[in-house]
Scaffold this motif. Sequence first.
Motif, PDB file in Angstrom:
ATOM      1  N   SER A  65       0.988  -1.396   0.087  1.00  0.00           N
ATOM      2  CA  SER A  65      -0.113  -0.043   0.034  1.00  0.00           C
ATOM      3  C   SER A  65       0.972   1.294   0.054  1.00  0.00           C
ATOM      4  O   SER A  65       0.336   2.398  -0.085  1.00  0.00           O
ATOM      5  N   GLY A  66       1.955   1.254   0.237  1.00  0.00           N
ATOM      6  CA  GLY A  66       3.176   2.330   0.353  1.00  0.00           C
ATOM      7  C   GLY A  66       2.948   2.909   1.424  1.00  0.00           C
ATOM      8  O   GLY A  66       3.271   4.318   1.475  1.00  0.00           O
ATOM      9  N   VAL A  67       2.480   2.385   2.590  1.00  0.00           N
ATOM     10  CA  VAL A  67       2.513   3.202   3.824  1.00  0.00           C
ATOM     11  C   VAL A  67       3.987   3.052   4.412  1.00  0.00           C
ATOM     12  O   VAL A  67       4.724   2.382   4.214  1.00  0.00           O
ATOM     13  N   ASN A  68       4.347   4.223   4.948  1.00  0.00           N
ATOM     14  CA  ASN A  68       5.503   4.603   5.468  1.00  0.00           C
ATOM     15  C   ASN A  68       5.915   3.426   6.404  1.00  0.00           C
ATOM     16  O   ASN A  68       5.121   3.287   7.478  1.00  0.00           O
ATOM     17  N   MET A  69       6.829   2.732   6.598  1.00  0.00           N
ATOM     18  CA  MET A  69       7.063   1.610   7.436  1.00  0.00           C
ATOM     19  C   MET A  69       7.525   2.036   8.751  1.00  0.00           C
ATOM     20  O   MET A  69       7.357   1.315   9.741  1.00  0.00           O
ATOM     21  N   VAL A  70       7.900   3.378   8.917  1.00  0.00           N
ATOM     22  CA  VAL A  70       7.892   3.724  10.421  1.00  0.00           C
ATOM     23  C   VAL A  70       6.684   3.822  11.153  1.00  0.00           C
ATOM     24  O   VAL A  70       6.682   3.506  12.286  1.00  0.00           O
ATOM     25  N   PHE A  71       5.479   4.042  10.235  1.00  0.00           N
ATOM     26  CA  PHE A  71       4.362   4.028  11.088  1.00  0.00           C
ATOM     27  C   PHE A  71       3.879   2.555  11.290  1.00  0.00           C
ATOM     28  O   PHE A  71       3.627   2.461  12.545  1.00  0.00           O
ATOM     29  N   LEU A  72       4.313   1.702  10.664  1.00  0.00           N
ATOM     30  CA  LEU A  72       3.830   0.396  10.757  1.00  0.00           C
ATOM     31  C   LEU A  72       4.636  -0.113  12.100  1.00  0.00           C
ATOM     32  O   LEU A  72       4.240  -0.839  13.030  1.00  0.00           O
ATOM     33  N   LYS A  73       5.895   0.132  11.961  1.00  0.00           N
ATOM     34  CA  LYS A  73       6.970  -0.259  13.222  1.00  0.00           C
ATOM     35  C   LYS A  73       6.301   0.169  14.341  1.00  0.00           C
ATOM     36  O   LYS A  73       6.333  -0.214  15.560  1.00  0.00           O
ATOM     37  N   THR A  74       5.968   1.394  14.191  1.00  0.00           N
ATOM     38  CA  THR A  74       5.605   2.285  15.542  1.00  0.00           C
ATOM     39  C   THR A  74       4.407   1.445  16.186  1.00  0.00           C
ATOM     40  O   THR A  74       4.061   1.501  17.449  1.00  0.00           O
ATOM     41  N   ILE A  75       3.370   1.361  15.208  1.00  0.00           N
ATOM     42  CA  ILE A  75       2.014   0.667  15.640  1.00  0.00           C
ATOM     43  C   ILE A  75       2.401  -0.511  16.105  1.00  0.00           C
ATOM     44  O   ILE A  75       1.855  -1.182  17.341  1.00  0.00           O
ATOM     45  N   LEU A  76       3.260  -1.304  15.790  1.00  0.00           N
ATOM     46  CA  LEU A  76       3.621  -2.740  16.113  1.00  0.00           C
ATOM     47  C   LEU A  76       4.389  -2.758  17.548  1.00  0.00           C
ATOM     48  O   LEU A  76       3.801  -3.430  18.480  1.00  0.00           O
ATOM     49  N   LYS A  77       4.865  -1.712  17.637  1.00  0.00           N
ATOM     50  CA  LYS A  77       5.746  -1.296  19.001  1.00  0.00           C
ATOM     51  C   LYS A  77       4.805  -1.043  20.260  1.00  0.00           C
ATOM     52  O   LYS A  77       4.668  -1.728  21.353  1.00  0.00           O
ATOM     53  N   ILE A  78       3.694  -0.218  19.719  1.00  0.00           N
ATOM     54  CA  ILE A  78       2.629  -0.028  20.560  1.00  0.00           C
ATOM     55  C   ILE A  78       2.005  -1.240  20.876  1.00  0.00           C
ATOM     56  O   ILE A  78       1.674  -1.286  22.165  1.00  0.00           O
ATOM     57  N   ILE A  79       1.648  -1.904  20.080  1.00  0.00           N
ATOM     58  CA  ILE A  79       0.829  -3.290  20.313  1.00  0.00           C
ATOM     59  C   ILE A  79       1.678  -4.161  21.425  1.00  0.00           C
ATOM     60  O   ILE A  79       1.042  -4.584  22.289  1.00  0.00           O
ATOM     61  N   GLY A  80       2.950  -4.190  21.034  1.00  0.00           N
ATOM     62  CA  GLY A  80       3.752  -4.912  21.839  1.00  0.00           C
ATOM     63  C   GLY A  80       3.925  -4.496  23.272  1.00  0.00           C
ATOM     64  O   GLY A  80       3.875  -5.217  24.360  1.00  0.00           O
ATOM     65  N   ILE A  81       3.897  -3.236  23.406  1.00  0.00           N
ATOM     66  CA  ILE A  81       3.992  -2.638  25.010  1.00  0.00           C
ATOM     67  C   ILE A  81       2.882  -2.795  25.594  1.00  0.00           C
ATOM     68  O   ILE A  81       2.835  -3.327  26.619  1.00  0.00           O
ATOM     69  N   ALA A  82       1.767  -2.871  24.947  1.00  0.00           N
ATOM     70  CA  ALA A  82       0.230  -2.963  25.410  1.00  0.00           C
ATOM     71  C   ALA A  82       0.330  -4.473  25.981  1.00  0.00           C
ATOM     72  O   ALA A  82      -0.042  -4.624  26.995  1.00  0.00           O
ATOM     73  N   TYR A  83       0.728  -5.285  25.076  1.00  0.00           N
ATOM     74  CA  TYR A  83       0.759  -6.843  25.398  1.00  0.00           C
ATOM     75  C   TYR A  83       1.465  -7.090  26.737  1.00  0.00           C
ATOM     76  O   TYR A  83       1.253  -7.945  27.562  1.00  0.00           O
ATOM     77  N   ILE A  84       2.894  -6.663  26.541  1.00  0.00           N
ATOM     78  CA  ILE A  84       3.896  -7.056  27.599  1.00  0.00           C
ATOM     79  C   ILE A  84       3.271  -6.231  28.828  1.00  0.00           C
ATOM     80  O   ILE A  84       3.494  -6.845  30.044  1.00  0.00           O
ATOM     81  N   ALA A  85       3.050  -5.067  28.892  1.00  0.00           N
ATOM     82  CA  ALA A  85       2.542  -4.392  30.200  1.00  0.00           C
ATOM     83  C   ALA A  85       1.286  -5.130  30.648  1.00  0.00           C
ATOM     84  O   ALA A  85       1.298  -5.405  31.703  1.00  0.00           O
ATOM     85  N   GLU A  86       0.401  -5.684  29.853  1.00  0.00           N
ATOM     86  CA  GLU A  86      -0.671  -6.543  30.707  1.00  0.00           C
ATOM     87  C   GLU A  86      -0.322  -7.801  31.115  1.00  0.00           C
ATOM     88  O   GLU A  86      -0.677  -8.206  31.960  1.00  0.00           O
ATOM     89  N   PHE A  87       0.815  -8.412  30.347  1.00  0.00           N
ATOM     90  CA  PHE A  87       1.410  -9.639  30.760  1.00  0.00           C
ATOM     91  C   PHE A  87       1.959  -9.471  32.267  1.00  0.00           C
ATOM     92  O   PHE A  87       1.696 -10.393  33.092  1.00  0.00           O
ATOM     93  N   GLY A  88       2.867  -8.564  32.112  1.00  0.00           N
ATOM     94  CA  GLY A  88       3.512  -8.320  33.615  1.00  0.00           C
ATOM     95  C   GLY A  88       2.665  -8.041  34.529  1.00  0.00           C
ATOM     96  O   GLY A  88       2.849  -8.326  35.582  1.00  0.00           O
TER      97      GLY A  88
END
Length: 130
Positions: free
Chosen positions: A61-84
Amino acid sequence: MEIIQIVGLGLIATVLILIIKEQKPMFAFLLAAFTGILIFLFLIGKIASVIEVLNNLAQQSGVNMVFLKTILKIIGIAYIAEFGAQIVRDAGQESIASKIELSGKILIMVMAIPIITVIIETVIKLFPAT
């Protein structure tokens, strides 16, 4: 049918924890934490597949990969924080669990600032200059 394996593991661990808890509460907690980590490791392959699909979609889709990586990091933070927080809550430390959740929310907010900035700039460009 991986969910059956996960639920089975969870049920077996729960029964063992209930048996061990009265005699050795520390071992019961360690078993609970280990079970959670084991379930997480079981799902790593699935998470990797989802990330790969999202990467492919973003590239097509031509989306800037920085945005995708940031969103994935945000999702990761949410899951890790919930797990911890859940592991700490299982140990009976509700106040520390709350602090972990608050820290996760603050880190998510900080990471979202560049995306929010781009969205606001895009909306401002849509309005005619006065």
